[in-house]
Design an enzyme around this catalytic site. Structure first.
Site, PDB file in Angstrom:
ATOM      1  N   CYS B 108      64.760  47.403  53.871  1.00 42.05           N
ATOM      2  CA  CYS B 108      63.991  47.514  55.136  1.00 42.05           C
ATOM      3  C   CYS B 108      63.874  49.125  55.270  1.00 42.05           C
ATOM      4  CB  CYS B 108      64.815  46.803  55.941  1.00 42.05           C
ATOM      5  SG  CYS B 108      64.421  47.298  57.730  1.00 42.05           S
ATOM      6  N   CYS B 111      65.134  50.242  59.374  1.00 42.79           N
ATOM      7  CA  CYS B 111      66.505  50.256  59.675  1.00 42.79           C
ATOM      8  C   CYS B 111      67.003  49.698  58.536  1.00 42.79           C
ATOM      9  CB  CYS B 111      66.564  50.031  61.059  1.00 42.79           C
ATOM     10  SG  CYS B 111      65.846  48.486  61.608  1.00 42.79           S
ATOM     11  N   SER B 112      67.509  48.519  58.750  1.00 41.18           N
ATOM     12  CA  SER B 112      68.427  47.809  58.154  1.00 41.18           C
ATOM     13  C   SER B 112      68.291  46.073  58.284  1.00 41.18           C
ATOM     14  CB  SER B 112      69.857  48.091  58.411  1.00 41.18           C
ATOM     15  OG  SER B 112      70.211  47.728  59.523  1.00 41.18           O
ATOM     16  N   CYS B 113      67.074  45.758  58.608  1.00 42.24           N
ATOM     17  CA  CYS B 113      66.904  44.431  58.652  1.00 42.24           C
ATOM     18  C   CYS B 113      67.300  43.546  57.338  1.00 42.24           C
ATOM     19  CB  CYS B 113      65.332  43.847  58.830  1.00 42.24           C
ATOM     20  SG  CYS B 113      65.107  44.848  60.703  1.00 42.24           S
TER      21      CYS B 113
END
Lengths: 120, 208
Positions: B108, B111-113
């Site tokens: 991702c 961000c940090s999906c």
């Protein structure tokens, strides 16, 4: 199981297969964002955008982003979003934080820390 | 090194972020905007119950049941829900099949999906800037750092997760596992293999 050896990597931090919370407050902040979104106070897309903006701001400030400060950015994004959504405001957050600090300061060791009734 | 030894006549004051989190939580709970029991349930679920094991069961089922595999690759959300796991945010799930010719890698960049319902919470490195940027620019190099060497003719596909779409890699079933039960197979499946940074090693005693 063949877990790759990543200890030699300076730039690619990793953990075991367990949860990635380093401290309990991180799990708390995580749960708050999930719950507020589930309750419809903001959409998950809004949340992802708020978090991305916070991560980008940190990178623009030149902070080393190795993931170690990730939940600090998460928390900052959450404060910003709930304030923008009018769920609370920065003054209330600051006052409440101070109230918690005072409560810890004045509660004898070994007793549960509770907020005095007057603080709001 | 020991912490400075002072008399604990009051509680240790938590760190700044811990206090801010407590402030946020207590204010929102007071206003009735967050149900503390629901909050605890989420934290408990992600910390203890959900985790890469859910994803491993999905992968093992796909290995042993061609019909399930077909459903998983066609529309992963309902197939994952068949095993009782559902999305916390209702995002669309896509399963990506690794083959001898194609290797899928998930990142991702924004961000940090991450596919939480099947993989639990993302590892620290998944959230780090180096991984987020380098997975796209130099996937082969990143894979090498995870100990994953792919032949030059293997195509690497990098998938960038978003708030709407999450990916789960269906790794290749390792050789020598023909007689294993679904449960035994699930135990072989690692989190990293489902993100696509690693392959699954053959069980001990089996030559690849």
């Amino acid at each position: 199981m063949s877990a790759p050896d990543l200890t030699s990597l300076p730039s690619l931090p990793r953990d075991d297969e367990g949860p990635a919370f380093a401290e309990p407050w991180q799990a708390q902040a995580f749960g708050l964002a999930v719950r507020l979104s589930a309750e419809g106070h903001f959409t998950w897309k809004e949340w992802a955008a708020a978090l991305a903006a916070e991560l980008k701001a940190a990178a623009d400030r030149g902070e080393p982003d190795d993931g170690s400060r990730y939940y600090e950015h998460w928390l900052a994004a959450l404060e910003r979003l709930v304030t923008r959504k009018g769920l609370t405001d920065t003054a209330a957050l600051a006052a409440r934080k101070q109230a918690w600090a005072d409560a810890y300061r004045h509660t004898p060791h070994g007793q549960p820390v509770l907020l005095p009734k007057s603080s709001s | 090194m020991d912490a400075p030894h002072h008399k604990h006549d009051h509680q240790v004051i938590p760190s700044d972020p811990a206090l801010r989190t407590k402030a946020l939580e207590s204010l929102l709970v007071e206003k009735g905007l967050v149900d503390p029991a629901a909050l605890d349930a989420i934290i408990d679920a992600y910390e203890n119950k959900i985790g890469p094991r859910n994803g491993a069961r999905v992968v093992a089922r796909a290995w042993v049941d061609p019909g399930y595999k077909e459903r998983l690759l066609r529309d992963a959300g309902p197939a994952i829900a068949e095993l009782g796991y559902s999305g916390a945010q209702g995002e669309h799930m896509v399963a990506l099949e690794n083959t001898p010719a194609v290797h899928n890698l998930v990142v991702c960049t924004l961000c940090s999906c991450y596919p939480w319902p099947v993989l639990g919470l993302p590892p620290v490195w998944y959230k780090s800037a180096p991984y987020r940027s380098r997975a796209v620019i130099d996937p082969r190099g990143v894979l090498r750092e995870f100990g994953t060497e792919l032949a030059e003719d293997v195509e690497i596909r990098v998938w960038d997760s978003t708030a709407e779409v999450r990916y789960l890699v269906l790794p290749e079933r390792p050789p020598g596992t023909g007689n294993m039960t679904e449960e035994e197979l699930a135990a072989l499946v690692t989190r990293d293999s489902m993100i696509g940074v690693a392959k699954i090693a053959a069980p001990r005693g089996v030559e690849a």
